[in-house]
Design a protein around this motif. Structure first.
Motif, mmCIF file in Angstrom:
data_model
loop_
_atom_site.group_PDB
_atom_site.id
_atom_site.type_symbol
_atom_site.label_atom_id
_atom_site.label_comp_id
_atom_site.label_asym_id
_atom_site.label_seq_id
_atom_site.Cartn_x
_atom_site.Cartn_y
_atom_site.Cartn_z
ATOM 1 N N THR A 348 1.215 -10.849 -5.098
ATOM 2 C CA THR A 348 1.522 -10.172 -4.309
ATOM 3 C C THR A 348 0.669 -9.188 -3.118
ATOM 4 O O THR A 348 0.235 -8.202 -3.735
ATOM 5 C CB THR A 348 3.201 -9.346 -4.543
ATOM 6 O OG1 THR A 348 2.081 -7.310 -5.175
ATOM 7 C CG2 THR A 348 3.767 -9.373 -5.102
ATOM 8 N N PRO A 349 1.079 -8.691 -2.143
ATOM 9 C CA PRO A 349 0.691 -8.471 -0.401
ATOM 10 C C PRO A 349 1.079 -6.554 -1.343
ATOM 11 O O PRO A 349 1.855 -5.979 -1.658
ATOM 12 C CB PRO A 349 0.859 -8.688 0.544
ATOM 13 C CG PRO A 349 2.040 -8.981 0.528
ATOM 14 C CD PRO A 349 2.389 -9.436 -1.040
ATOM 15 N N PRO A 350 0.158 -6.309 -0.737
ATOM 16 C CA PRO A 350 0.500 -3.547 -0.194
ATOM 17 C C PRO A 350 1.530 -4.027 0.392
ATOM 18 O O PRO A 350 1.937 -2.849 -0.275
ATOM 19 C CB PRO A 350 -1.087 -3.538 0.049
ATOM 20 C CG PRO A 350 -2.211 -5.026 -0.290
ATOM 21 C CD PRO A 350 -1.114 -5.984 0.354
ATOM 22 N N ASP A 351 1.656 -4.099 1.991
ATOM 23 C CA ASP A 351 2.572 -4.323 1.571
ATOM 24 C C ASP A 351 3.615 -4.461 2.030
ATOM 25 O O ASP A 351 5.022 -4.185 1.620
ATOM 26 C CB ASP A 351 2.690 -4.452 3.320
ATOM 27 C CG ASP A 351 2.706 -6.077 3.579
ATOM 28 O OD1 ASP A 351 2.688 -6.749 2.723
ATOM 29 O OD2 ASP A 351 2.883 -5.799 5.009
ATOM 30 N N ALA A 352 4.294 -5.245 0.886
ATOM 31 C CA ALA A 352 5.513 -5.502 -0.121
ATOM 32 C C ALA A 352 5.847 -5.443 -1.600
ATOM 33 O O ALA A 352 6.317 -5.824 -2.330
ATOM 34 C CB ALA A 352 5.645 -6.840 0.342
ATOM 35 N N ARG A 353 4.455 -4.219 -1.524
ATOM 36 C CA ARG A 353 4.404 -3.402 -3.438
ATOM 37 C C ARG A 353 5.926 -3.067 -3.739
ATOM 38 O O ARG A 353 5.992 -3.357 -4.644
ATOM 39 C CB ARG A 353 3.182 -3.238 -3.115
ATOM 40 C CG ARG A 353 2.821 -3.298 -4.882
ATOM 41 C CD ARG A 353 2.068 -4.490 -5.226
ATOM 42 N NE ARG A 353 1.121 -5.347 -4.114
ATOM 43 C CZ ARG A 353 -0.022 -5.184 -4.294
ATOM 44 N NH1 ARG A 353 -0.700 -3.612 -4.996
ATOM 45 N NH2 ARG A 353 -0.828 -5.966 -3.280
#
Length: 425
Positions: A348-353
């Protein structure tokens, strides 16, 4: 590799939070025994009251993850610690079952935000993620073991209301520590401009991000975590009762003056203590083994261990095999957790962690708690053999999904780019 200053600061902050979540969580059943004697209500009604506290713990994980992405992880962890401490102060002042219910519900709501917020903080702020996941897990196991031990010991000398207030003190101290702690929550993703709080998160963006997540490898992670949660919650809920009924444990002759001690309880606590070693080993191995490969291997071991309980509980085996089997179960039951935590960070990407970990712990503590009802039905209507076969099946299915992740995970490498594009729209 030694931890840098930022990693150490985040580790200390999140370890305190993780330990205290489980410190409060596992002390509640100890109070239940006292409350049943204090208040003139039945076991069934008090069971509903306690369930009202535990339910938000799992169901609130998703909203907690959304709030972590929007407002940042540190404020959410601090709110969790302060809310849990306040909840136990409410319990300390309670004079009716309604006040008890209010305190427990407040605890469940506050506690629910910790895992998505704390793990999101580690995943975006820590360079040596595997090591901090390991120490974070150890702290959680310490809280699991110490919560009931400290509560039960203090209740020997103090009124339950005083004990509830005393248990709140570490939470207050942790809040004071967290307010002064210095760390960069996005140090590990410093090049990602969108890694911080998203003040403009809208329902449309939430729906879009969720849809993108579940069109990626994260959907497989979510399902396998659900089956890990079914295994975890079912095993830890009913194993103490099963151990109490084993002839090898019931027949133990204790020295004079120790007749009131329950050996089965100490074996169970020992399982949780061994879990600390499992957490550490699993966390360190995430730096060397791909998460899908590690998950598949440990699920296979857990399936074998569940089936091994069938001959142990169905025949008159000695104490040593029981203790050894419980030790192995404790090690691998907690060794798997850093692997799925790391899998979320990888896929998953950092901004949706925060959102990702919110869904993860909805699966672990929310959907996973279904095995409490399933396990009670199976043990009541069938046998322990069928129960452990069901538990092994949970691990087997989880292993199949881990294998699918191992084979096809690379096909979803575009998840981060897709979410970033959604955020820019």
């Amino acid at each position: 590799m030694s931890l840098n200053a930022n990693d150490r600061s985040i580790a200390a902050f999140t370890m305190a939070g993780h330990a205290l979540v489980h410190w409060f969580e596992t002390s509640i059943p100890i109070f239940l025994v006292v409350w049943l004697a204090e208040f003139d209500v039945g076991v069934a009604l008090f069971g509903v009251v306690v369930a009202l506290g535990y339910a938000p713990f799992g169901l609130g994980a998703l909203p907690g993850g959304i709030l972590a992405d929007r407002y940042g992880t540190r404020p959410l962890v601090l709110a969790c610690l302060g809310g849990m401490s306040l909840a136990f102060l409410v319990l300390a002042a309670a004079s009716s079952i309604y006040a008890i219910a209010a305190g427990l519900i407040l605890w469940g709501i506050a506690a629910s935000v910790y895992h998505p917020a704390g793990l999101a903080l580690i995943s975006t702020g820590v360079e040596d993620r595997g090591t901090v996941f390991a120490w974070h897990g150890i702290a959680g196991n310490a809280g699991i073991a110490l919560g009931p031990f400290v509560a039960a010991t203090l209740l020997i000398f103090l009124e339950w209301s005083v004990v509830a207030a005393v248990l709140a003190v570490p939470g207050v101290l942790a809040v004071l520590y967290g307010l002064g702690a210095e760390f960069d929550p996005t140090a590990a993703v410093a090049d990602d401009a969108d890694a911080g709080p998203d003040e403009a998160l809208s329902p449309a963006a939430l729906f879009s991000d969720s849809r993108t997540l579940f069109a990626s490898a994260f959907a497989v992670v979510f399902v396998l975590v659900t089956f890990e949660g079914l295994y975890y919650r079912g095993t830890l809920t009913y194993l103490p009762e099963i151990l109490h009924g084993l002839p090898a444990i019931e027949s133990l002759a204790l020295p004079a003056g120790l007749e009131g001690i329950q050996p089965a309880d100490y074996i169970y606590v020992g399982l949780l203590v061994v879990g600390m070693a499992g957490q550490y080993a699993g966390g360190k191995l995430t730096n060397r083994i791909a998460p899908a490969r590690g998950l598949a291997a440990i699920f296979a071991v857990l399936a074998v261990l569940a089936l091994a309980f069938v001959p142990v509980t169905a025949s008159g085996v000695g104490l040593a095999p029981i203790v050894a089997l419980c030790g192995l179960l404790g090690f691998f039951l907690f060794a798997i957790q850093p692997f799925y935590q790391n899998a979320v960070a990888v896929f998953t990407p950092p901004d949706a962690r925060g959102l990702s970990y919110g869904y993860t712990y909805l699966a672990e503590f929310g959907f996973g708690s279904a095995s409490i009802a399933l396990g009670g039905f199976v043990l009541g209507e069938f046998s322990q053999t069928v129960f452990f076969a069901m538990i092994a099946a949970f691990a087997g299915i989880g292993g199949l999904f881990a294998g699918a992740l191992l084979v096809g995970g690379d096909r979803f490498a575009g998840t981060a780019e897709t979410l970033e594009a959604n955020a820019d729209d």
